[in-house]
Write a protein that holds these residues in place. Structure first.
Motif, PDB file in Angstrom:
ATOM      1  N   MET A 134     -26.586 -47.645  -0.892  1.00  0.00           N
ATOM      2  CA  MET A 134     -25.642 -48.589  -1.544  1.00  0.00           C
ATOM      3  C   MET A 134     -25.034 -48.318  -2.911  1.00  0.00           C
ATOM      4  O   MET A 134     -23.920 -48.395  -3.268  1.00  0.00           O
ATOM      5  CB  MET A 134     -26.463 -49.957  -1.813  1.00  0.00           C
ATOM      6  CG  MET A 134     -26.963 -50.645  -0.395  1.00  0.00           C
ATOM      7  SD  MET A 134     -25.583 -51.030   0.681  1.00  0.00           S
ATOM      8  CE  MET A 134     -24.824 -52.286  -0.111  1.00  0.00           C
ATOM      9  N   GLN A 149     -26.743 -45.641   7.238  1.00  0.00           N
ATOM     10  CA  GLN A 149     -27.717 -46.594   6.888  1.00  0.00           C
ATOM     11  C   GLN A 149     -28.210 -47.113   8.409  1.00  0.00           C
ATOM     12  O   GLN A 149     -29.379 -47.552   8.445  1.00  0.00           O
ATOM     13  CB  GLN A 149     -26.774 -47.700   6.274  1.00  0.00           C
ATOM     14  CG  GLN A 149     -27.663 -48.926   5.890  1.00  0.00           C
ATOM     15  CD  GLN A 149     -26.840 -50.120   5.450  1.00  0.00           C
ATOM     16  OE1 GLN A 149     -25.692 -50.170   5.759  1.00  0.00           O
ATOM     17  NE2 GLN A 149     -27.460 -51.215   4.954  1.00  0.00           N
ATOM     18  N   GLU A 176     -31.848 -47.652   1.730  1.00  0.00           N
ATOM     19  CA  GLU A 176     -30.857 -48.574   1.755  1.00  0.00           C
ATOM     20  C   GLU A 176     -30.269 -48.790   0.418  1.00  0.00           C
ATOM     21  O   GLU A 176     -28.998 -48.565   0.186  1.00  0.00           O
ATOM     22  CB  GLU A 176     -31.209 -50.030   2.402  1.00  0.00           C
ATOM     23  CG  GLU A 176     -30.822 -50.025   3.568  1.00  0.00           C
ATOM     24  CD  GLU A 176     -31.027 -51.623   4.271  1.00  0.00           C
ATOM     25  OE1 GLU A 176     -31.462 -52.452   3.389  1.00  0.00           O
ATOM     26  OE2 GLU A 176     -31.104 -51.863   5.419  1.00  0.00           O
ATOM     27  N   ARG A 177     -31.049 -48.983  -0.633  1.00  0.00           N
ATOM     28  CA  ARG A 177     -30.769 -49.113  -1.926  1.00  0.00           C
ATOM     29  C   ARG A 177     -29.556 -47.739  -2.619  1.00  0.00           C
ATOM     30  O   ARG A 177     -28.687 -47.986  -3.069  1.00  0.00           O
ATOM     31  CB  ARG A 177     -31.669 -49.730  -2.894  1.00  0.00           C
ATOM     32  CG  ARG A 177     -31.973 -51.073  -2.636  1.00  0.00           C
ATOM     33  CD  ARG A 177     -32.979 -51.526  -3.767  1.00  0.00           C
ATOM     34  NE  ARG A 177     -33.060 -52.956  -3.710  1.00  0.00           N
ATOM     35  CZ  ARG A 177     -34.099 -53.411  -4.572  1.00  0.00           C
ATOM     36  NH1 ARG A 177     -34.989 -52.828  -5.038  1.00  0.00           N
ATOM     37  NH2 ARG A 177     -34.189 -54.869  -4.358  1.00  0.00           N
ATOM     38  N   LEU A 182     -20.934 -44.046   5.665  1.00  0.00           N
ATOM     39  CA  LEU A 182     -22.245 -44.718   4.723  1.00  0.00           C
ATOM     40  C   LEU A 182     -22.893 -45.776   5.777  1.00  0.00           C
ATOM     41  O   LEU A 182     -24.204 -45.884   5.853  1.00  0.00           O
ATOM     42  CB  LEU A 182     -22.129 -45.047   3.646  1.00  0.00           C
ATOM     43  CG  LEU A 182     -21.649 -43.885   2.685  1.00  0.00           C
ATOM     44  CD1 LEU A 182     -21.138 -44.539   1.330  1.00  0.00           C
ATOM     45  CD2 LEU A 182     -22.900 -42.986   2.278  1.00  0.00           C
ATOM     46  N   ALA A 183     -22.392 -46.381   6.405  1.00  0.00           N
ATOM     47  CA  ALA A 183     -22.645 -47.628   7.003  1.00  0.00           C
ATOM     48  C   ALA A 183     -23.576 -47.218   8.352  1.00  0.00           C
ATOM     49  O   ALA A 183     -24.619 -47.661   8.583  1.00  0.00           O
ATOM     50  CB  ALA A 183     -21.722 -48.561   7.503  1.00  0.00           C
ATOM     51  N   ALA A 213     -22.593 -45.799  -2.266  1.00  0.00           N
ATOM     52  CA  ALA A 213     -21.413 -46.556  -1.844  1.00  0.00           C
ATOM     53  C   ALA A 213     -20.601 -47.277  -3.018  1.00  0.00           C
ATOM     54  O   ALA A 213     -19.295 -47.361  -3.165  1.00  0.00           O
ATOM     55  CB  ALA A 213     -21.559 -47.793  -1.028  1.00  0.00           C
TER      56      ALA A 213
END
Lengths: 122, 536
Positions: free
Chosen positions: B370, B347, B366-367, B343-344, B373
């Motif tokens: 998140m 991103q 991005e949100r 996920l990182a 995640a």
């Protein structure tokens, strides 16, 4: 980014094995005015850089291509350099004697990065 | 009743008889003497000696008759007593037999026991009539009787109706006046029911033994002091000693580690004290080898009165299972880590790709990552077995809650969501929140959101969650439904197996409804967790 003003000009080392994440970290840090002192993606390289570079702060990925980066954390602690653990593991992935080190969980946003760095600095 | 009566009279009776005989002879003598004198004198007119003699003779006769009657009464009384005694003895299942085996006394007790009447039994050979089977031959028993005066043993006999009966018998020898063996007295008790119970017990024991020896695990029992009182072959194999070296000893003598032995014994002690069955894991390490893990069930062992006298335990080795579980746990941890790292990376890719582009787009993406995640975090904490709906909702709202928790009212019953449902709900709530911040109730200072869920009972119960905005500006339906709304209506409905809708055209914010069959979204009670033993 007013709250990130305090980090302008500080010297940072990035230890991260994922190139893209490393690049994103660089970008984030540049945005808040940090000076990039170097990056390391392997443990041996990270140890050398953690020992030798002049640093104000370090971002340390816990897992470097399968190797735990705790030796680097020990060097930084000994040198009194504040640092943040960057990890996909939760707090359980960190040894008990290092639980006080701030953790930046992946994935993260700029705000969380700044917050973690602030906690490490104080 | 007594076929061969005891012949000899008692000594007192003999003296009395002698006395009677003497008195009688005296009377006869006097009579004869008196008669002789009368004949010699020739007259009976005078009151001379002959008359006196005759009177004396008459008195002697009277005395002798009186004495005889007393003796008779005495004999009658004795006979009566003997009769009573014989009857009483007869009640006791006692019999008498001569040394050659002929039955000479057979009471009502013997009749009850063996079924034969006195008439059928008297004079018969006891061994033949009752098909007696003895541990010894009749001659051997007779020899013991003559030597020791008695013999006791268990016999098998056959009742008149053919049924086999078990007898415990005590035989005593009665000797005659001259000391010669006269008759054997036999007193017997029926122990058939005891014998049958014994046999049953034996069978139960055999069954128990078979189970003990074939069961794959360790089976053992210990007394209150922790001393082993039973151990099956598996247990002995593990200890590596024969039963003779195990019986009565404690774990202190078997385990390599004294500390572990004390721990095991303290645990055993607690189970006996609390008199409660417990199931737990025991780790036993051995010098120079890997420790072995056992799943043990231990229960208090009670005596017939219910008093705890020890414990019984069954232990099954789960070393291999634990190893696999640990490895699985490790893999799950690693996988969680990888997902978060990926996920990182995603991103980072997005961040680089959208560099210089619309910062709003970049932030939206991005949100969303998140939010995904965050939902993932909840599931990781719960080891992917499911997540509490409260945790999922609070997790999804957390990024927006800084200092503004009062803007959300969350209510609903506790419920465990399946992982897929938890992820879908977290993403849906994220979109609703983002939308509310931009256009809905959260875009104003006074706006609020109520999130409520309930279980709609019915043939197939459903989970209904509503998102109700209030205090916000009036909303109108957008001309083109954005990704957020489509994500809610399509993805959520699909992942939850239900339906979801967003109602615009409200005076003070939107209303969102999600309804899904409970069976598709909630963890049912019967589901076995994927990983029971976690790392912690």
């Amino acid at each position: 980014m007013n709250d990130a003003q305090i980090f302008v000009g500080i010297r940072v080392l990035i230890i991260e094995d994922e190139a893209l994440v490393s690049m994103m970290l660089e970008e984030f840090l540049e945005q808040i005015g940090c000076r990039m002192m170097g990056t390391a993606s392997r443990l041996d390289d990270a140890i050398v850089k953690a020992r030798s570079l002049a640093l104000d702060m370090a971002l340390v990925d816990v897992n470097l291509a399968g190797e735990a980066s705790f030796p680097v954390a020990e060097i930084l602690t000994a040198r009194d350099i504040p640092f943040v653990f960057v990890t996909g593991y939760g707090p359980s992935g960190v040894p008990a004697d290092m639980r006080h080190i701030p953790i930046l969980p992946k994935p993260f946003q700029m705000a969380q990065l700044v917050e973690a760095m602030r906690m490490a600095a104080y | 009743m007594v076929a061969v009566p005891f012949t000899l009279p008692s000594p007192t009776s003999r003296t009395a008889r002698l006395l009677v005989t003497l008195v009688t002879w005296l009377a006869i003598l006097l009579l004869a003497l008196g008669g002789f004198l009368v004949a010699a004198d020739g007259s009976i007119d005078t009151l001379g000696e002959p008359i006196i003699l005759l009177v004396l003779a008459a008195a002697s006769f009277a005395a002798s008759i009186w004495a005889k009657r007393r003796i008779q009464r005495d004999i009658d009384a004795k006979l009566y007593r003997l009769e009573r005694f014989t009857q009483a003895f007869g009640q006791t299942q006692g019999t008498l037999r001569s040394l050659d085996g002929r039955i000479v006394f057979w009471g009502i007790g013997a009749e009850r026991l063996y079924g034969y009447s006195e008439k059928e039994a008297l004079g018969k050979n006891a061994l033949d009539l009752l098909q007696t089977r003895c541990p010894l031959s009749p001659d051997e028993i007779n020899a013991i009787l003559v030597r020791d005066g008695e013999w006791q043993g268990e016999l098998t006999r056959r009742h008149k109706d053919g049924r086999e009966i078990h007898i415990i018998s005590k035989w005593s020898l009665n000797r005659g006046e001259a000391g010669e063996p006269e008759v054997a007295i036999e007193v017997s008790s029926d122990i058939t029911s005891i014998k049958l119970a014994e046999r049953e017990l034996h069978q139960t024991n055999a069954l128990l033994r078979a189970i003990l020896e074939t069961a794959p695990g360790l089976i053992y029992a210990k007394d209150l002091q922790g001393r082993i009182i039973l151990a099956n072959v598996s247990t002995l194999d593990l200890i590596g000693r024969p039963w003779s070296e195990v019986e009565g000893r404690t774990d202190l003598e078997f385990l390599d580690s004294k500390t572990q032995a004390e721990l095991v014994m303290a645990n055993d002690r607690r189970i006996m004290d609390q008199a409660k069955t417990e199931e737990f894991e025991e780790i036993i390490s051995r010098e120079g080898r890997h420790p072995r893990v056992w799943s043990s069930t231990k229960a208090p062992l009670r005596d017939a009165d219910g008093k705890v006298i020890g414990l019984v335990g069954v232990s099954v080795e789960i070393t291999e299972r634990k190893r696999i579980e640990d490895r699985l746990q490790l893999m799950v941890n690693e996988l969680n880590h990888r997902v978060k790292n990926t996920l990182a990376t995603v991103q980072a890719i997005a961040s680089q790709t959208l560099r210089g582009g619309d910062p709003i787009v970049r932030q939206n993406l991005e949100r969303r990552l998140m939010a995904l995640a965050a939902a993932h975090d909840v599931l990781t904490r719960e080891k992917w077995e499911g997540a509490n709906i409260d945790d999922v909702v609070t997790g999804a709202l957390a990024p927006f809650g800084d200092g503004g928790d009062y803007r959300f009212t969350v209510s609903g019953p506790s419920l465990r969501l399946l992982p897929r449902a938890a992820l879908a709900l977290a993403m849906g709530l994220h979109e609703l929140t983002t939308n509310a911040l931009k256009y809905g109730a959260l875009s104003t200072l006074a706006g609020q959101v109520a999130i409520n869920w309930q279980i709609v009972e019915g043939a197939s119960p459903a989970l209904r969650l509503t998102w109700t905005e209030s205090g916000g500006p009036p909303v109108i339906a957008p001309l083109r439904r954005g990704f957020g709304v489509r994500l809610i209506e399509r993805s959520l409905a699909q992942d939850l197996g239900g339906k979801a809708s967003v109602i615009f055209d409200q005076p003070s914010g939107i209303i969102g409804t999600i309804e899904a069959p409970l069976a598709d979204v909630a963890v049912s009670a019967e589901v076995t967790p994927l990983l029971q033993a976690g790392a912690r």
